[in-house]
Design an enzyme around this catalytic site. Structure first.
Site, PDB file in Angstrom:
ATOM      1  N   GLU A 172       0.832  -1.205   0.000  1.00 31.57           N
ATOM      2  CA  GLU A 172       0.000   0.000   0.000  1.00 31.57           C
ATOM      3  C   GLU A 172       0.868   1.256   0.000  1.00 31.57           C
ATOM      4  OE1 GLU A 172      -0.964   2.016   3.391  1.00 31.57           O
ATOM      5  OE2 GLU A 172      -1.208   0.232   4.666  1.00 31.57           O
ATOM      6  N   LYS A 228      -4.641  -1.909  14.691  1.00 30.84           N
ATOM      7  CA  LYS A 228      -4.068  -0.850  15.522  1.00 30.84           C
ATOM      8  C   LYS A 228      -4.782  -0.797  16.867  1.00 30.84           C
ATOM      9  CE  LYS A 228      -2.908   1.922  11.444  1.00 30.84           C
ATOM     10  NZ  LYS A 228      -3.579   1.122  10.411  1.00 30.84           N
TER      11      LYS A 228
END
Length: 698
Positions: free
Chosen positions: A50, A184
């Site tokens: 990405e 996360k």
């Protein structure tokens, strides 16, 4: 309602499924870097990366150096990096050094998720792709392995705000493996895992523990349902996902390296403080993550940035090893298929020559479609072709047929060959300046074909000259299957080889227009088997100048009478005819043996007594029927498998009927659950088999 109802004369025979598109050509909106396209064309490992980590994850120049380091790690492991990004409205899969530098320095880059792609492209903007947008681009290019830092998830208080990352829904509809350090810790990890389960995403931790990591920390307090120990196991996991035709992906959670995990507690405290500050300042949505990452980096005096880079490096290493393992497994599988095919005692003694298509099905919600205006419905896409379907069926039934076909050297081809990973596709030519065949069917709510459109020109490239390079395999095969998509000259060539070496050839007519091809010359006299429906059988007879009815009958008695009458002259040379009769079942015509038809391959032609046996169709309810597209090809493939396993005629036909029933109840043309045991009449519990009816043929 019976098993082959709505398949009727044509059965579509196309292989249309609800499989998400992987396809996109190089054009003005989508570009694949030459290094990536070359690696994909040669089945070499490629890793997608990405670019939001470049545009929004780190400050310059750390972002650029990290991006280049990650690409170098991928290369050092033997794979090709394919960083995805949007530059001036063009989606790039694979970036040059100059393009990486442009994204790293660009101050106006957007953060591009699935929802943003149309806007960014239409405005000619640049941006870093998130997990969801990267998955879309990589999947369309045919890349099955994607490495990132951490995925998005359900935000805290997401049960009220409904703030849920598009990464999760993309994982639920795009079949590829996403290698990350988990979720996360600023997110609600528990609800994220629950949401992934709802989306049907297979989640596994990499290593000996099932502990699900939380980005900076190897433990989140939650566990994954599964874990894999090494790259080989992970590669098998994604290979199974692709082979099953699932529309969902795999999330592989890789814990942060142990030497960097010690700083985890310090970083977690900084994360919590940053979350509180973001909330106090009213920062929401896509601005939250960049703010927190920057704030955490300040509070930890750079330790979080070092840990972030370390885990990304580690993910790149693991992901590259998985891509290499997947590539090796694909190559070994194909080599086994080739080796087995040449071996004396191998069961890989079949050659299938025919079409391979990318198929689209437009299904209306109403029973009657109104032409000239928009009708409500759904449009799905998959991979088909009669030859491909039959080779797929045989492969799932324990054979290893050599499949000979042709595709373009395009991303359509990449996608379909990825889907056919379990098959021996070494005979498929990939031709430059050619387009992979596409087919679109418009059907009613009940599955009746209203209109079919196809771009099948590439099938004419399956020439006699190309097929002749496989003459050794053809001349030693127990059975060769031809579909009606290939050129007449190729059919004539194969029939000449069959005549010379006494090879059994099975002809699958495909449709009424193509059924005539072998009968335009004496080539048909070298056929052993054919599996037409009644309309195709009439075309065969008509091509030979034999009398045929103008209108096909509708009652079962008349249908059987006409089928027997049309079959009789063809059986002067053909060993056996399998006539599919839609909802009326199957009629098998051929040499009489022990009160039935002898289906076993003949060793020589001889005078024989002829008979026919009619097998009624199995029943399938309307609720059980999902599609009718692959029933005929499933039936033919299972019949062939039964014959080559030397099963008796009743068992062979029942195997075919059971395979067709599996196809009807599956969203796929060839059911992913198809195995030899799943169609073995001795092992499958079913209602009492309808009694077949016997008749002599004068």
């Amino acid at each position: 309602m019976r098993m082959l109802k709505r398949a009727s004369a044509l059965l579509l025979r196309r292989g249309i499924t609800t499989y998400q598109s992987r396809l996109c050509r190089n054009d003005s909106l989508f570009r694949v870097h030459s290094s990536v396209s070359e690696a994909l064309a040669e089945n070499k490992p490629v890793v997608a990366l990405e670019s939001t980590i470049i545009t929004h994850g780190m400050p310059y120049p750390h972002n650029l150096s990290t991006a280049k380091e990650v690409e170098d790690i991928v290369r050092s492991e033997g794979a090709t990096p394919a960083t995805v990004g949007v530059i001036d409205g063009v989606i790039h899969v694979g970036l040059s050094s100059e393009e990486l530098d442009h994204l790293a320095r660009c101050k106006s880059s957007m953060k591009v998720s699935r929802r943003d792609l149309p806007y960014v492209v239409s405005k000619g903007l640049s941006g870093g792709t998130t997990v969801s947008a990267t998955m879309i681009a990589a999947h369309r290019a045919g890349i099955p392995v994607f490495v990132t830092g951490g995925i998005g998830g359900v935000h805290r208080d997401g049960e009220n705000s409904l703030d849920i990352s598009a990464d999760l829904t993309e994982l639920g509809r795009t079949p590829m493996i996403v290698v990350s350090a988990g979720v996360k810790s600023i997110l609600d990890i528990g609800r994220t895992l629950e949401y992934l389960e709802t989306q049907g995403v297979c989640v596994a931790t990499y290593g000996a523990s099932k502990n699900f990591p939380a980005f900076f920390s190897p433990q989140s307090g939650f566990t994954s349902p599964f874990h894999v120990f090494n790259p080989e196991e992970a590669a098998k996991l994604i290979a199974s996902t692709l082979s099953l035709g699932l529309q969902s992906g795999v999330l592989l959670a890789v814990p942060i390296p142990e030497e960097h995990a010690a700083a985890g507690q310090l970083i977690e405290e900084a994360v919590q403080a940053s979350v509180t500050e973001a909330s106090d300042k009213g920062i929401t949505g896509r601005d939250v993550t960049p703010f927190i990452l920057q704030k955490v980096n300040e509070l930890t005096e750079g330790k979080s940035l070092q840990a972030n880079i370390a885990l990304i490096h580690n993910n790149a290493k693991v992901g590259s090893q998985i891509a290499c393992a997947l590539s090796r497994q694909m190559t070994e599988r194909k080599c086994r298929g080739n080796t087995n095919h040449h071996g004396k005692h191998s069961d890989s003694d079949i050659v299938v020559i025919g079409g391979i298509n990318v198929d689209f099905i437009a299904k209306g919600k109403a029973e009657t479609l109104i032409f000239g205006q928009t009708n409500p419905g759904s449009v799905c896409q998959s991979f088909g072709g009669v030859g491909r379907n039959i080779a797929d069926s045989l492969s799932r039934l324990g054979r290893s047929p050599l499949f000979i076909s042709a595709t373009g050297a395009d991303s359509h081809s990449e996608a379909v060959l990825h889907y056919c990973i379990h098959m021996n596709t070494s005979g498929v030519a990939r031709l430059e300046e050619q387009s992979t065949a596409t087919y679109c069917a418009v059907i009613t709510a009940s599955g009746e074909l209203s209109l079919g459109l196809g771009d099948m020109d590439i099938h004419q490239q399956i020439t006699a000259q190309y097929v002749s390079q496989f003459e050794k395999q053809l001349s030693s095969a127990t059975l060769v299957c031809l579909d009606g998509n290939i050129p007449v000259s190729t059919i004539d060539y194969v029939c000449s080889i069959a005549k010379k070496h006494n090879i059994n050839v099975w002809y699958e007519p495909t449709d009424s227009d193509k059924a005539c091809k072998p009968f335009l010359s004496d080539a048909w006299k070298s056929l052993s088997y054919a599996s037409p429906n009644l309309a195709e059988l009439r075309t065969m007879s008509k091509t030979l100048g034999l009398p045929t009815p103008e209108v096909l009958p509708s009652s079962v008695e008349e249908v059987l009478s006409v089928a027997v009458a049309l079959s009789r002259p063809l059986l002067e040379h053909l060993h056996c005819l399998v006539v599919t009769l839609g909802e009326s079942g199957v009629l098998v015509c051929g040499e009489h043996e022990a009160g039935s038809v002898n289906l076993q391959p003949r060793k020589q032609k001889k005078k024989r007594k002829l008979c026919a046996v009619h097998y009624p169709a199995l029943t399938v309810t309307a609720d059980e029927t999902m599609n009718v597209s692959g029933a005929g090809d499933s039936l033919a493939g299972a019949l062939m498998a039964g014959i080559l396993h030397q099963r008796d005629t009743d068992s062979c036909v029942r195997m075919g009927l059971l395979a067709a029933r599996l196809s009807l109840a599956s969203p796929h043309p060839i059911a992913p659950t198809l195995t030899f045991d799943s169609v073995d009449p001795n092992k499958v519990k079913t209602q009492e088999w309808p009694k077949p009816s016997f008749m002599w043929i004068d």
